[in-house]
Motif scaffolding. Structure first.
Motif, mmCIF file in Angstrom:
data_model
loop_
_atom_site.group_PDB
_atom_site.id
_atom_site.type_symbol
_atom_site.label_atom_id
_atom_site.label_comp_id
_atom_site.label_asym_id
_atom_site.label_seq_id
_atom_site.Cartn_x
_atom_site.Cartn_y
_atom_site.Cartn_z
ATOM 1 N N MET A 161 0.845 -1.171 0.000
ATOM 2 C CA MET A 161 0.000 0.000 0.000
ATOM 3 C C MET A 161 0.895 1.240 0.000
ATOM 4 S SD MET A 161 -2.903 1.056 2.781
ATOM 5 C CE MET A 161 -4.077 -0.212 2.505
ATOM 6 N N THR A 162 0.705 2.092 -0.951
ATOM 7 C CA THR A 162 1.505 3.310 -1.019
ATOM 8 C C THR A 162 0.914 4.355 -0.096
ATOM 9 O OG1 THR A 162 0.228 4.276 -2.799
ATOM 10 C CG2 THR A 162 2.083 2.866 -3.443
ATOM 11 N N THR A 163 1.658 5.427 0.119
ATOM 12 C CA THR A 163 1.195 6.491 1.000
ATOM 13 C C THR A 163 -0.118 7.082 0.521
ATOM 14 O OG1 THR A 163 3.513 7.004 1.342
ATOM 15 C CG2 THR A 163 1.931 8.573 2.179
ATOM 16 N N SER A 164 -0.297 7.199 -0.791
ATOM 17 C CA SER A 164 -1.531 7.783 -1.316
ATOM 18 C C SER A 164 -2.727 6.853 -1.129
ATOM 19 C CB SER A 164 -1.372 8.136 -2.788
ATOM 20 O OG SER A 164 -1.106 6.961 -3.524
ATOM 21 N N GLU A 165 -2.474 5.527 -0.977
ATOM 22 C CA GLU A 165 -3.566 4.582 -0.784
ATOM 23 C C GLU A 165 -3.979 4.468 0.682
ATOM 24 O OE1 GLU A 165 -1.794 1.110 -2.391
ATOM 25 O OE2 GLU A 165 -2.599 1.422 -4.390
ATOM 26 N N LYS A 166 -3.104 4.870 1.606
ATOM 27 C CA LYS A 166 -3.417 4.748 3.028
ATOM 28 C C LYS A 166 -4.553 5.687 3.405
ATOM 29 C CE LYS A 166 0.805 3.346 5.353
ATOM 30 N NZ LYS A 166 1.851 3.771 6.245
ATOM 31 N N PRO A 167 -5.495 5.205 4.210
ATOM 32 C CA PRO A 167 -6.529 6.112 4.678
ATOM 33 C C PRO A 167 -5.888 7.159 5.587
ATOM 34 C CG PRO A 167 -6.963 3.836 5.398
ATOM 35 C CD PRO A 167 -5.670 3.849 4.672
ATOM 36 N N THR A 168 -6.295 8.385 5.421
ATOM 37 C CA THR A 168 -5.716 9.459 6.225
ATOM 38 C C THR A 168 -6.414 9.548 7.571
ATOM 39 O OG1 THR A 168 -7.229 11.046 5.245
ATOM 40 C CG2 THR A 168 -5.069 10.808 4.218
ATOM 41 N N ASN A 169 -5.680 9.999 8.543
ATOM 42 C CA ASN A 169 -6.218 10.289 9.870
ATOM 43 C C ASN A 169 -6.912 9.086 10.507
ATOM 44 O OD1 ASN A 169 -6.662 11.821 12.102
ATOM 45 N ND2 ASN A 169 -8.389 12.929 11.263
ATOM 46 N N GLN A 170 -6.255 7.917 10.488
ATOM 47 C CA GLN A 170 -6.833 6.725 11.083
ATOM 48 C C GLN A 170 -6.226 6.390 12.444
ATOM 49 O OE1 GLN A 170 -9.539 4.978 9.991
ATOM 50 N NE2 GLN A 170 -9.668 6.722 8.611
ATOM 51 N N HIS A 171 -5.602 7.340 13.087
ATOM 52 C CA HIS A 171 -4.982 7.142 14.393
ATOM 53 C C HIS A 171 -6.081 7.138 15.456
ATOM 54 C CE1 HIS A 171 -2.390 7.694 17.845
ATOM 55 N NE2 HIS A 171 -1.336 7.479 17.065
ATOM 56 N N ILE A 172 -6.549 5.951 15.831
ATOM 57 C CA ILE A 172 -7.679 5.803 16.747
ATOM 58 C C ILE A 172 -7.387 6.444 18.105
ATOM 59 C CG2 ILE A 172 -9.131 4.133 17.963
ATOM 60 C CD1 ILE A 172 -9.741 4.306 14.998
ATOM 61 N N GLY A 173 -6.170 6.286 18.588
ATOM 62 C CA GLY A 173 -5.808 6.857 19.888
ATOM 63 C C GLY A 173 -5.993 8.358 19.942
ATOM 64 N N ARG A 174 -5.557 9.052 18.895
ATOM 65 C CA ARG A 174 -5.730 10.518 18.836
ATOM 66 C C ARG A 174 -7.199 10.891 18.801
ATOM 67 N NH1 ARG A 174 -1.855 11.023 14.309
ATOM 68 N NH2 ARG A 174 0.168 10.775 15.288
ATOM 69 N N LYS A 175 -7.980 10.097 18.083
ATOM 70 C CA LYS A 175 -9.417 10.364 17.992
ATOM 71 C C LYS A 175 -10.069 10.209 19.364
ATOM 72 C CE LYS A 175 -9.809 9.092 13.159
ATOM 73 N NZ LYS A 175 -10.543 8.309 12.170
ATOM 74 N N ILE A 176 -9.680 9.157 20.078
ATOM 75 C CA ILE A 176 -10.212 8.942 21.430
ATOM 76 C C ILE A 176 -9.837 10.120 22.317
ATOM 77 C CG2 ILE A 176 -9.969 7.543 23.526
ATOM 78 C CD1 ILE A 176 -9.702 5.102 21.621
ATOM 79 N N SER A 177 -8.599 10.534 22.228
ATOM 80 C CA SER A 177 -8.115 11.649 23.033
ATOM 81 C C SER A 177 -8.921 12.910 22.761
ATOM 82 C CB SER A 177 -6.640 11.902 22.733
ATOM 83 O OG SER A 177 -6.190 13.060 23.393
ATOM 84 N N LEU B 49 -12.106 -0.740 22.510
ATOM 85 C CA LEU B 49 -12.713 0.411 21.829
ATOM 86 C C LEU B 49 -14.194 0.528 22.172
ATOM 87 C CD1 LEU B 49 -12.153 2.731 19.866
ATOM 88 C CD2 LEU B 49 -12.787 1.194 18.001
ATOM 89 N N GLU B 50 -14.893 -0.602 22.259
ATOM 90 C CA GLU B 50 -16.305 -0.588 22.631
ATOM 91 C C GLU B 50 -16.500 -0.043 24.046
ATOM 92 O OE1 GLU B 50 -18.827 -3.998 21.929
ATOM 93 O OE2 GLU B 50 -17.588 -4.535 20.185
ATOM 94 N N SER B 51 -15.644 -0.469 24.971
ATOM 95 C CA SER B 51 -15.731 0.024 26.351
ATOM 96 C C SER B 51 -15.486 1.522 26.410
ATOM 97 C CB SER B 51 -14.713 -0.692 27.238
ATOM 98 O OG SER B 51 -14.963 -2.068 27.267
ATOM 99 N N ILE B 52 -14.487 1.985 25.675
ATOM 100 C CA ILE B 52 -14.161 3.411 25.654
ATOM 101 C C ILE B 52 -15.320 4.203 25.058
ATOM 102 C CG2 ILE B 52 -12.645 5.142 24.614
ATOM 103 C CD1 ILE B 52 -10.364 3.047 24.860
ATOM 104 N N ALA B 53 -15.879 3.701 23.964
ATOM 105 C CA ALA B 53 -16.996 4.377 23.298
ATOM 106 C C ALA B 53 -18.180 4.526 24.240
ATOM 107 C CB ALA B 53 -17.400 3.609 22.042
ATOM 108 N N LYS B 54 -18.464 3.462 24.983
ATOM 109 C CA LYS B 54 -19.591 3.501 25.920
ATOM 110 C C LYS B 54 -19.360 4.572 26.985
ATOM 111 C CE LYS B 54 -21.711 -0.295 26.956
ATOM 112 N NZ LYS B 54 -22.037 -1.617 27.483
#
Length: 135
Positions: free
Chosen positions: A1-17, A55-60
């Motif tokens: 997977m090249t850099t252009s194919e990677k989904p952007t902004n998929q850092h779950i930890g940052r999103k949780i934060s 992730l489910e526990s955190i979401a709840k």
């Protein structure tokens, strides 16, 4: 997977934060509710991937769905609040409200109703006393 194919902004930890911060929840509080240490929560927020059950526990705890965490983006939040602010400012909510009645008149009206109620109550008590005196 090249850099252009990677989904952007998929850092779950940052999103949780970020969601945690937006909800006003401290790392310590999240840690307590998860049954882990604050340091563990800190490590989770630095992780790009988190196990689904965790992730489910955190979401709840955060009051969101796991999909909301996975699909979270700062742009969406900004757009949401911009849309919300536009709809609020276009309505009368919080802006240039006018009463269709005089609040002082309503207050006087309530006072008069209260006075009549008190007089009826007083009359009923007098009637009770008269009945008791006759017996």
């Amino acid at each position: 997977m090249t850099t252009s194919e990677k989904p952007t902004n998929q850092h779950i930890g940052r999103k949780i934060s970020r969601i945690r911060e937006l909800r006003g929840i401290k790392q310590e509080d999240l840690a307590t509710q998860l049954g882990v240490s604050q340091k563990t929560v800190s490590r989770m927020e630095q992780s790009e991937v988190i196990e689904d059950d965790v992730l489910e526990s955190i979401a709840k705890i955060l009051g969101v769905t796991t999909d909301a965490i996975k699909n979270f983006s700062e742009e969406a939040v900004i757009n949401y609040f911009n849309t919300f602010n536009q709809s609020v400012s276009s309505s009368n909510f919080g802006h240039n409200n006018t009463c269709t009645f005089n609040p002082i008149d309503k207050l006087v009206e309530l006072f008069e109703e209260n006075k009549k109620l008190y007089e009826r109550l007083l009359q009923a008590e007098k009637e009770k006393i008269e009945l008791l005196n006759k017996k």
